[in-house]
Design a protein around this motif. Structure first.
Motif, PDB file in Angstrom:
ATOM      1  N   ILE A  73      33.094 111.287  65.887  1.00 24.71           N
ATOM      2  CA  ILE A  73      33.758 109.962  66.156  1.00 24.71           C
ATOM      3  C   ILE A  73      33.168 109.238  67.330  1.00 24.71           C
ATOM      4  O   ILE A  73      33.431 108.066  67.427  1.00 24.71           O
ATOM      5  CB  ILE A  73      35.245 110.427  66.304  1.00 24.71           C
ATOM      6  CG1 ILE A  73      35.562 111.189  65.120  1.00 24.71           C
ATOM      7  CG2 ILE A  73      36.238 109.016  66.093  1.00 24.71           C
ATOM      8  CD1 ILE A  73      35.422 110.905  63.643  1.00 24.71           C
ATOM      9  N   HIS A 115      30.412 108.039  67.497  1.00 20.59           N
ATOM     10  CA  HIS A 115      29.625 107.347  66.864  1.00 20.59           C
ATOM     11  C   HIS A 115      30.531 105.736  66.465  1.00 20.59           C
ATOM     12  O   HIS A 115      29.907 104.772  65.969  1.00 20.59           O
ATOM     13  CB  HIS A 115      28.676 107.643  65.859  1.00 20.59           C
ATOM     14  CG  HIS A 115      28.029 108.596  65.964  1.00 20.59           C
ATOM     15  ND1 HIS A 115      26.686 108.653  66.747  1.00 20.59           N
ATOM     16  CD2 HIS A 115      27.947 110.011  65.828  1.00 20.59           C
ATOM     17  CE1 HIS A 115      26.244 109.784  67.009  1.00 20.59           C
ATOM     18  NE2 HIS A 115      26.942 110.780  66.271  1.00 20.59           N
ATOM     19  N   SER A 161      30.183 108.270  60.351  1.00 19.65           N
ATOM     20  CA  SER A 161      29.542 108.188  61.907  1.00 19.65           C
ATOM     21  C   SER A 161      28.147 108.170  61.593  1.00 19.65           C
ATOM     22  O   SER A 161      27.468 107.733  62.503  1.00 19.65           O
ATOM     23  CB  SER A 161      30.140 109.704  62.235  1.00 19.65           C
ATOM     24  OG  SER A 161      31.397 109.939  62.507  1.00 19.65           O
TER      25      SER A 161
END
Length: 435
Positions: free
Chosen positions: A221, A223, A306
Motif C-alpha cells: 500500500i 505505492h 499497487s
C-alpha cells in the motif's frame, strides 16, 4: 579567475516527492480495506492446515510470532509512506536513501513479482471452485483467467472504484471468516491440543517458513500513499487497524482449525470450508468456494493497484520505459502499467497451465522478491526516518525479522538477483543512450 568546465552528469540526483499529493481520494477506511485484502489474502484458505501438518498444535506459536513481527514491519512502511507519499513506494525510499540503482532494483523486484504472485492466488481460488463443480485443470485455469480479467477491469475504472470495492470485500470477508470461526469454536476440544508438539519444537520453524506467504503485503500500500486524502494521518491509522484485524483473523482461524478439526486438520485442503461446515452444516467445499473467490480477488485487487502505480512511477523516474509514466500522478489511472501487469499475469498463468506446474513455483518466486523488497525498505527506513522516532524503532526491530526471512528464502533469492541484474543493465543502456 577561470573555471574549468565539467561535463554534465548523466545521473539524475534523487528528488524527494512532493510533501502533499494532489487529488488523493482514499479514506482511512478504504486504506484499511486495501491492507486487509493485500495481507489476509490466500493465506487463510490453505495455510492453517499446512502449518498444522508441519508442527501440529505448536504451529499456533508460529502464527503468534509472525503476527507479532508483522506489527513493526507494517509500522515501518506506514511511517515511510506518511513521510514520503509517492507512487514509487519502496522504490522511492530506496532512491532517497541509496540512489537510483537501488531504486530500480527494488522497483523491478516488486513490479515483476506481481505477474507471478497474482496467478498463484487465482489458481488457489480456482482449486476451490473445481472442488465444487469439477472439471479438473480446465476449471482451475478458467477461474484464474476470469479473476485476472475482473481485477484488471476494476483497476482500469480507477482507484476510487477500487477503494470502494475493496471496502465492501473486506467487510464481507471479515464477516464470513470470523463468523464461521466463532460459530465453530463451541465444538473446540482441548484434547486436540495434545500432544502440543508432536514433531518436535524445530517444526515450529518449518511452519513459520510456510506462513511467510500469509504476511506479505505490508509494503504494497506504500505505492498508494499519495492517493490518500491525508497520508500523514490516514496511512498510520489504516495500518494500525489492519494489523489488528489481520492478526485477529489469522489467530482465530488457526486456533479453530487445530482445536475443532484436530488431527484431521493436517489432511484437509480446505480448512476454511471444514470450519464452515462445522458452523453452518452442509458441504464445506461448497460453503468455502465463495469466500475463497473473495479472498483471492481482494489480494489481487490490492496488488494490481499497487504494482500499476509503481510501474508508472518507475517509468517517470527512468527505471522503466517512459511510455509507462502516464498515471504516476495521484488521481490518475495508470492504465498502461496495468496492461503490462495483466498481460504478464496472463502469460504466467498460461505457462503454468501448459507445463502443469501448479501455483507452488509462482509462490516461491514472488516470496523471494518480496523478502528482497522488505530488506531494502527496512534499510532505507533506518536512514530516512528520524532517529529515536517510533518508525525508526520499528524498522530496527523489523531488520531482525527480515534477516531471518532472507536466510529462510535460500535459493529462491535467485529470481530477485536476476531481476536486479536486468534492472542495472537497463539503467546502463539508458544512460549510454542519453550520453
Amino acid at each position: 579567475m577561470t573555471t574549468t568546465p565539467t561535463e554534465p552528469s548523466t545521473r539524475r540526483p534523487p528528488v524527494a516527492p512532493p510533501a502533499a499529493p494532489v487529488g488523493g481520494r482514499l479514506t482511512a477506511a478504504q486504506g484499511t480495506a486495501l491492507y486487509v485484502g493485500a495481507v489476509l489474502g490466500t493465506g487463510v484458505i490453505a495455510l492453517p492446515a499446512l502449518a498444522a501438518e508441519a508442527a501440529g498444535p505448536a504451529s499456533l506459536l508460529a502464527w503468534l510470532a509472525l503476527v507479532a513481527l508483522s506489527a513493526p514491519l507494517a509500522a515501518t512502511f506506514a511511517a515511510l509512506g506518511a513521510r514520503h507519499p509517492d507512487a514509487g513506494g519502496v522504490s522511492t525510499y530506496a532512491r532517497l536513501a541509496f540512489g537510483d540503482r537501488a531504486a530500480a532494483i527494488v522497483g523491478w523486484c516488486f513490479f515483476f513479482a506481481v505477474p507471478a504472485g497474482a496467478p498463484a492466488a487465482a489458481l488457489f481460488a480456482g482449486a476451490y471452485v473445481e472442488a465444487v463443480v469439477g472439471g479438473g485443470t480446465s476449471t482451475v485455469v478458467t477461474t484464474g483467467a476470469g479473476l485476472i480479467l475482473a481485477v484488471t477491469a476494476a483497476n482500469a475504472a480507477g482507484l476510487r472504484l477500487t477503494g470502494r470495492l475493496q471496502l465492501v470485500l473486506a467487510g464481507l470477508l471479515v464477516t464470513l471468516v470470523l463468523g464461521a470461526t466463532l460459530l465453530a469454536l463451541p465444538e473446540a476440544d482441548t484434547d486436540n491440543l495434545q500432544p502440543f508438539a508432536p514433531h518436535g519444537w524445530a517444526a515450529v520453524g518449518t511452519a513459520a517458513t510456510l506462513l511467510v506467504w500469509s504476511f506479505a503485503g505490508w509494503e504494497a500500500i506504500t505505492h498508494l500513499a499519495g492517493e490518500f486524502r491525508h497520508p500523514a494521518r490516514d496511512l498510520p491509522r489504516a495500518t494500525a487497524v489492519a494489523v489488528l484485524v489481520v492478526g485477529l483473523i489469522y489467530l482465530a482461524v488457526a486456533f479453530a482449525v487445530v482445536a475443532v478439526l484436530g488431527p484431521a486438520a493436517a489432511d484437509t485442503e480446505a480448512p476454511l470450508g471444514e470450519l464452515m461446515a462445522h458452523a453452518l452444516g452442509g458441504d464445506g467445499r461448497l460453503l468455502a468456494a465463495g469466500p475463497a473467490l473473495l479472498l483471492c480477488f481482494g489480494t489481487m485487487n490490492a496488488y494490481f493497484a499497487s504494482a500499476a502505480k509503481l510501474g508508472a512511477a518507475l517509468g517517470r523516474d527512468g527505471a522503466l520505459p517512459p511510455w509507462l509514466a502516464r498515471g504516476s500522478v495521484a488521481g490518475e489511472v495508470p492504465r498502461r502499467s496495468l496492461a503490462v501487469i495483466a498481460g504478464g499475469s496472463a502469460l504466467s498463468l498460461a505457462a503454468v497451465a501448459a507445463l502443469d506446474l501448479g501455483p507452488r513455483p509462482l509462490v516461491l518466486l514472488s516470496t523471494g522478491c518480496f523478502v528482497t523488497v522488505y530488506a531494502v525498505g527496512v534499510a532505507a527506513a533506518l536512514k530516512l526516518l528520524p532517529r529515536r522516532s517510533g518508525g525508526w524503532a520499528a524498522a530496527l526491530v523489523s531488520l531482525i525479522a527480515v534477516l531471518a526471512l532472507l536466510l529462510m528464502s535460500g535459493r529462491y533469492l535467485l529470481w530477485p538477483l536476476l531481476l536486479a541484474g536486468a534492472a542495472l543493465l537497463y539503467l546502463g543502456i539508458r544512460q549510454r543512450a542519453r550520453a
